[in-house]
Design an enzyme around this catalytic site. Structure first.
Site, PDB file in Angstrom:
ATOM      1  N   HIS A   1      -3.931  -5.480   1.096  1.00  0.00           N
ATOM      2  CA  HIS A   1      -3.775  -5.814   2.505  1.00  0.00           C
ATOM      3  C   HIS A   1      -4.310  -7.234   2.750  1.00  0.00           C
ATOM      4  CE1 HIS A   1      -2.568  -1.854   3.865  1.00  0.00           C
ATOM      5  NE2 HIS A   1      -3.569  -1.316   3.194  1.00  0.00           N
TER       6      HIS A   1
ATOM      7  N   CYS B   1       0.831  -1.203   0.000  1.00  0.00           N
ATOM      8  CA  CYS B   1       0.000   0.000   0.000  1.00  0.00           C
ATOM      9  C   CYS B   1       0.872   1.262   0.000  1.00  0.00           C
ATOM     10  CB  CYS B   1      -0.978  -0.039   1.165  1.00  0.00           C
ATOM     11  SG  CYS B   1      -2.382   1.084   0.953  1.00  0.00           S
TER      12      CYS B   1
END
Length: 482
Positions: free
Chosen positions: A426, A329
């Site tokens: 994630h 991310c």
């Protein structure tokens, strides 16, 4: 049926764990139950079934209850961006950015969202187990409170107070907290739970008798310290790890000032072939097989911190000697050539140089990406399932060699030499197939797999068994049926 609220004498007293355990206990007894956290401040978050964003610990509690996480379960989520400011998320969607004083003035509006979300849950579930935040005795925060007794008073629900005996001073915690509450708040506090006890309970019993006589309130149970319990943390970085084999893959992670979703690494803490270390500020950067750059709520400022701490030079040296780097991310964005935030969505507006390890650039744009996804690791028969929570759109030739095929889109990148990888995903280690295949790519020979979702279920069952054995569940059921 009704709502029961669990509050604590301090942060990390065990509120989240008790709520998760009670959700599983009540589910076992055939009740439809939902967790509820009126206000949470955390950088660990999850994507809900309705496409919103809530705290990660509340999503875990929903799993304990056997229901899908919903944005109504955590109507106010504050994601700190600086020491004085945070992104405000109302009922799953970004509302805006506020400093502490502005948010304090905003609480009346926030309370409307809290009560509307709670009322919506009441229409759908038999029981709601609500969780407070911090302590109800924070004198400076009591005006306009929506996180603890302010909600309990508005919802007219009973409260149980949790104290952590492992910290020491548990009787002072409980008696002192109770003394700082108003008369009506004291009246709705129906009893105490003592958490994380080690030793012979007979030595504690005189203190319990004194506490009940002093306060005229019952102790509904003393929970033992659960060694090795590994569940998704609300915000603090977990340190519990499973026993490791003698030969392990050494993985280090910089503990960024605004690190987010570090629960991504929980499967690695559990994996017997992985030695995982978080490296804090001003700590020496040790030799490792893999460096992982985690998610960040403030990518540009955390990138500047990395450089000040010498991680850029350490990664150049690490790659020269054959090490691997993975960015997740915000960490993925840092691996590129530039991070551009012209509108100041994550801090001061501006364009900053990335680490230059992947040929891509990222521009922060309004409209956070929130989605649960599943797919395959490119070139492997390895399933992956996770979620995306990020600002920013990345572009560049690095994306021509993606890491994941998520069906609707390709994600991430891997360098031509295979040393540098990045992804927006994630939870990428949660699925056992992806965990095994990714660890192999990162250099672990004969990598085993860990099924973290199965581990979560086992841990929740263990937690519920503990509550059944050590709490007066009948008394708690009487409170929710009153």
């Amino acid at each position: 049926m009704t709502t029961l609220m669990i509050q604590g004498t301090t942060s990390d007293a065990g509120k989240s764990t008790v709520v998760a355990g009670l959700c599983r206990v009540l589910k076992r007894r055939g009740l439809s139950v939902a967790p509820f956290k009126p206000q949470n401040m955390a950088l660990n978050s999850a994507v809900t079934s309705d496409g919103g964003e809530i705290g990660r610990s509340t999503a875990l509690q929903a799993q304990a209850a056997g229901v899908l996480p919903h944005s109504d379960m955590n109507p106010v989520l504050l994601k700190p961006e600086t020491d004085r400011g945070a992104q405000v998320i109302l009922r799953g969607k970004v509302y805006g950015h506020m400093d502490a004083l502005d948010y304090h003035a905003f609480k009346r509006t926030a309370q409307e969202s809290v009560m509307a979300a709670w009322q919506a849950l009441e229409q759908r579930y038999d029981v709601i187990i609500a969780e407070g935040a911090g302590s109800p005795a924070e004198i400076n925060l009591r005006k306009g409170d929506i996180a603890n007794m302010g909600f309990a008073e508005a919802a007219d629900c009973p409260v149980l107070l949790v104290g952590d005996i492992d910290r020491g001073g548990v009787f002072a915690q409980l008696v002192g907290t109770l003394a700082l509450l108003s008369d009506s708040e004291q009246a709705r506090t129906k009893g105490f739970i003592i958490n994380r006890f080690r030793g012979d309970i007979a030595l504690l019993e005189p203190g319990l008798e004194w506490l009940e006589a002093r306060t005229q309130k019952p102790v509904l149970g003393t929970l033992p310290y659960l060694q090795g319990l590994l569940l998704d943390a609300e915000d603090s970085i977990g340190t519990v790890q499973a026993e490791k084999e003698s030969q392990t893959l050494k993985v280090i992670v910089p503990a960024l000032p605004r690190i987010s979703n570090h629960t991504d690494f929980d499967p690695l803490r559990l994996h017997p072939q992985v030695s995982l270390s978080f490296i804090g500020p001003d700590q020496p950067i040790p030799c490792a097989d893999v460096i992982v750059l985690p998610g960040s709520k403030s990518t540009a400022s955390d990138l500047a911190w990395l450089k000040r701490q010498g991680w850029d030079a350490a990664m150049t040296r690490h790659l020269r000697y054959g090490g691997k780097v993975l960015g997740i991310c915000g960490g993925f964005q840092m691996l590129g050539e530039w991070v551009d935030d012209p509108d100041g969505l994550e801090g001061t507006p501006g364009k900053v140089a990335g680490l230059g390890l992947l040929p891509l650039t990222t521009r922060m744009v309004a409209g956070k990406q929130l989605r649960n996804v599943s797919g395959m690791l490119v070139g492997e028969e390895a399933k992956v399932k996770g979620y995306e929570i990020h600002n920013g759109v990345s572009k560049g030739s690095a994306l021509d060699n993606p890491l994941f095929d998520l069906g609707t889109h390709l994600d991430g990148a891997i360098s031509e030499d295979g040393q540098v990888m990045g992804t927006y995903l994630h939870g990428l280690f949660d699925h056992p197939d992806a965990c095994q295949a990714l660890l192999t790519k990162l250099g672990l020979a004969k990598a085993g797999s860990v099924d973290y979702n199965a581990h979560r279920e086992q841990a929740l069952e263990r937690l519920a068994d503990t509550l059944e054995a050590h709490l007066d569940i009948d008394a708690i059921l009487a409170l929710v049926k009153s």
